[in-house]
Structures are given as structure tokens and as C-alpha cells.
Design a protein around this motif. Structure first.
Motif, short mmCIF file in Angstrom:
data_model
loop_
_atom_site.label_atom_id
_atom_site.label_comp_id
_atom_site.label_asym_id
_atom_site.label_seq_id
_atom_site.Cartn_x
_atom_site.Cartn_y
_atom_site.Cartn_z
N ASP A 72 49.83 49.05 43.97
CA ASP A 72 49.16 49.95 43.05
C ASP A 72 48.92 49.29 41.70
N GLN A 73 48.87 47.94 41.68
CA GLN A 73 48.63 47.24 40.43
C GLN A 73 47.23 47.51 39.92
N GLN A 74 47.12 47.65 38.61
CA GLN A 74 45.80 47.75 38.00
C GLN A 74 45.19 46.36 37.91
N PRO A 75 43.87 46.23 38.16
CA PRO A 75 43.25 44.91 38.07
C PRO A 75 43.32 44.39 36.64
N PRO A 76 43.63 43.10 36.46
CA PRO A 76 43.75 42.55 35.11
C PRO A 76 42.40 42.47 34.42
N ALA A 77 42.44 42.44 33.11
CA ALA A 77 41.19 42.34 32.34
C ALA A 77 40.49 41.03 32.65
N ALA A 78 39.17 41.06 32.59
CA ALA A 78 38.39 39.86 32.86
C ALA A 78 38.79 38.75 31.91
N ASP A 79 38.89 37.52 32.45
CA ASP A 79 39.21 36.32 31.67
C ASP A 79 40.60 36.38 31.05
N SER A 80 41.48 37.23 31.55
CA SER A 80 42.86 37.25 31.09
C SER A 80 43.66 36.22 31.89
N PRO A 81 44.86 35.85 31.43
CA PRO A 81 45.69 34.93 32.21
C PRO A 81 45.97 35.45 33.61
N ALA A 82 46.31 36.74 33.73
CA ALA A 82 46.58 37.32 35.05
C ALA A 82 45.34 37.28 35.93
N ALA A 83 44.16 37.48 35.33
CA ALA A 83 42.92 37.45 36.11
C ALA A 83 42.68 36.06 36.69
N THR A 84 43.05 35.03 35.94
CA THR A 84 42.89 33.67 36.45
C THR A 84 43.78 33.44 37.66
N VAL A 85 45.04 33.88 37.57
CA VAL A 85 45.96 33.75 38.70
C VAL A 85 45.43 34.52 39.90
#
Length: 321
Positions: A40-53
Motif C-alpha cells: 500500500d505504498q504511495q508512489p514516490p514523487a517524480a525525480d525523488s531519490p525513492a523514485a530513482t530506486v
């Protein structure tokens, strides 16, 4: 890594050792993967560190090694790496995998005419029914591998912690896996031989001629076939993906830390990924560091992590070591 230091490779015939290496390589890759729709994780913001992973893991999940290479390093470094591939000076990102230097002869061995019969014969002579011996070899290899990454090699602190957990989990999996099952081996050899031939990577020189992007694209079906093989042996990477969690720990200026946790073969694995912002985008620091190091003159000519350009396919009937 040297074969004289590895108890499994010392006793294995080249073809069987290549198959074992492949299983470990792909299982190791699973440590970086993520299912973007899991939990149920929320998608990370675009171009964030988590989004890169997330993006890198999604590309690995799809077997998209070429896409992974584009996302893991800045465009200017990617261009340098592609040029270095064509000059035999780098094999990144393949050089980030254990026993990466075995990949060209592995593909040649699986793709050779009549490989299925020859490799099955080698398996029958060396491994069929040898459950206890293989379990012991897996345990020895796991202990040796953990010792190696803890004390030797060129790894960051985070890599040492992560890789030790992965190797420990894989050792437990391999000790319980049906590695001596003849029927599974036969099906796996047929699948992998077909995929190796479809790749068109018949000679080490093909890696050079196709360059980084071309080679990685050709490898995609082979990676998919190998992941299916892992599933047949009880290593369900889908279960790891479903249980994976990514959480940003900190961000200060152009440096960020992301916590990644997931189950691997029933064992919990947790690691922190450090990222750096370059020209407005986030990249894993270890990937950037390893990619740059691969461009050094000696990086592609020493050790088993290098991809040799002059290795002939091994004769499955000849003992290794």
C-alpha cells in the motif's frame, strides 16, 4: 574471484559451474528489484531519490538492463561507458555482478550446437543424485562468499552489508534447492540453450561490436529465461518483489539515503542506498562510482569481474580447476 578459492568451482565441470554462477548472478540482481504496485505504498514523487530506486528496480524486474544502465548513471557518463565498451575498456553494468567475467563463455557454452546433450551428460556425471554433496558445497560457498565481501574486494560499506545478507540468504536457499534433480536440469538446459542462441552473442567479440546498449538488449530474453529457471528451483523472485519496501531516510543538499527492505528466499534483507543529485537528477552513488571505476585502464583486465574478450567456450567434459 579466483576458482582456486571457490570450493564449488574447483570440483565442478565448466558447464555446471556456469549454470551455478548464472543462478547466483540472477538471484543477486533480485536484491535491487521492486514491484512498483506492491503493498500500500504511495508512489514516490517524480525525480525523488525513492523514485530513482523504484525506476531502477522496475527495469530490472522487466529484465531491461539497457534501461537500467540509462537510469543508473548521468547521460554524459553513459556515453563514456558505451564508447569504452566498444574499446574493451569497460563492461559496466555487468561488472557489478558476481562472476561477471564468466558471462561470455557461459553464453557460448549454452548456445553451442548440441549443447543440451553435452551439458546434460556433464550434469549426470557430476551432479545427478548428489544432493548431500551439493548441499555441503552450497553451504561452503555461502560461508566463503560472506567472508569475501566482508573483508576483501572493492565494495562500499553499504554494499558489504547488503551483499553479505544476500549471500547468506542464497546459501540457505541453495542448500535446500533441488539442484541434483535431473528432470529440472534437463528443462533448464533446454530453456537456457534456446535463449542463449536467440541472443546472438556467440563470441566475446560480439559484446564489443554491439556496444553496451546493444549487448544489454540482446541479453534481455536470456535474463528472463534464467529467472524462470530460478523459479523452477524454488527461488521465487516475485515473492521478494511483493514484499519489498522503499523509504526515504534523509535528504540533505545533493545527497540522500533510501532504506530498502525485502524478503529473499524467506530471509529478511535490508540495506540503505545512498544517492547523489547530478544535473538535477538522482543517481545511486555506488553505481556512479563503480561505473567511473570501470573506465580506469586496469579495471577491465584484472580478476573475474572483468569480461574477457578472448575466452573460448569451455569443454564440458574437462574438469575445472
Amino acid at each position: 574471484m579466483h576458482e582456486s578459492m571457490n570450493p564449488l568451482l574447483r570440483v565442478a565441470r565448466p558447464a555446471a559451474a556456469a549454470l551455478a554462477s548464472l543462478l547466483l548472478v540472477l538471484a543477486f540482481v533480485a536484491g535491487c528489484q521492486r514491484d512498483p504496485a506492491s503493498g500500500d505504498q504511495q508512489p514516490p514523487a517524480a525525480d525523488s531519490p525513492a523514485a530513482t530506486v523504484t525506476a531502477l528496480a522496475t527495469q530490472l524486474q522487466a529484465g531491461d538492463l539497457a534501461g537500467y544502465a540509462r537510469t543508473a548513471v548521468p547521460p554524459s557518463l553513459h556515453a563514456e561507458l558505451d564508447a569504452a565498451w566498444r574499446e574493451d575498456r569497460s563492461r559496466w553494468p555487468l561488472s557489478e555482478l558476481p562472476l561477471a567475467g564468466k558471462l561470455p563463455p557461459l553464453l557460448a557454452a549454452f548456445g553451442a550446437e548440441g549443447a543440451e546433450a553435452r551439458l546434460q551428460s556433464a550434469f549426470d556425471r557430476q551432479f545427478a543424485g548428489q544432493d548431500k554433496q551439493l548441499d555441503a558445497a552450497a553451504q561452503s560457498l555461502s560461508l566463503w562468499g560472506v567472508e569475501y565481501v566482508n573483508n576483501e574486494g572493492v565494495f562500499s560499506d553499504a554494499e558489504r552489508v547488503h551483499y553479505a545478507q544476500v549471500i547468506d540468504a542464497l546459501g540457505a536457499w541453495a542448500a535446500a534447492a533441488p539442484l541434483a534433480d535431473r528432470a529440472r536440469a534437463k528443462a533448464s538446459l533446454v530453456r537456457l540453450a534456446s535463449a542463449a542462441r536467440a541472443s546472438g552473442l556467440d563470441e566475446p567479440s560480439d559484446f564489443t561490436a554491439l556496444g553496451m546498449a546493444g549487448t544489454l538488449e540482446r541479453l534481455q530474453p536470456f535474463v528472463a529465461a534464467a529467472m524462470r529457471t530460478l523459479a523452477d528451483y524454488g527461488l521465487d523472485l516475485g515473492a521478494s518483489l511483493e514484499g519489498l519496501r522503499v523509504e526515504e531516510v534523509s535528504q540533505e543538499g545533493d545527497r540522500a539515503v533510501v532504506q530498502v527492505s525485502y524478503p529473499l528466499a524467506g530471509h529478511p534483507v535490508s540495506t540503505q542506498v545512498v544517492l547523489e543529485r547530478i544535473d538535477g537528477r538522482w543517481y545511486p552513488s555506488d553505481s556512479v562510482r563503480n561505473a567511473r571505476a570501470s573506465l580506469a585502464p586496469a579495471a577491465s583486465t584484472e580478476g573475474d569481474d572483468a569480461v574477457p574478450t578472448d575466452v573460448a567456450p569451455a569443454d564440458p567434459a574437462t574438469p575445472a580447476g
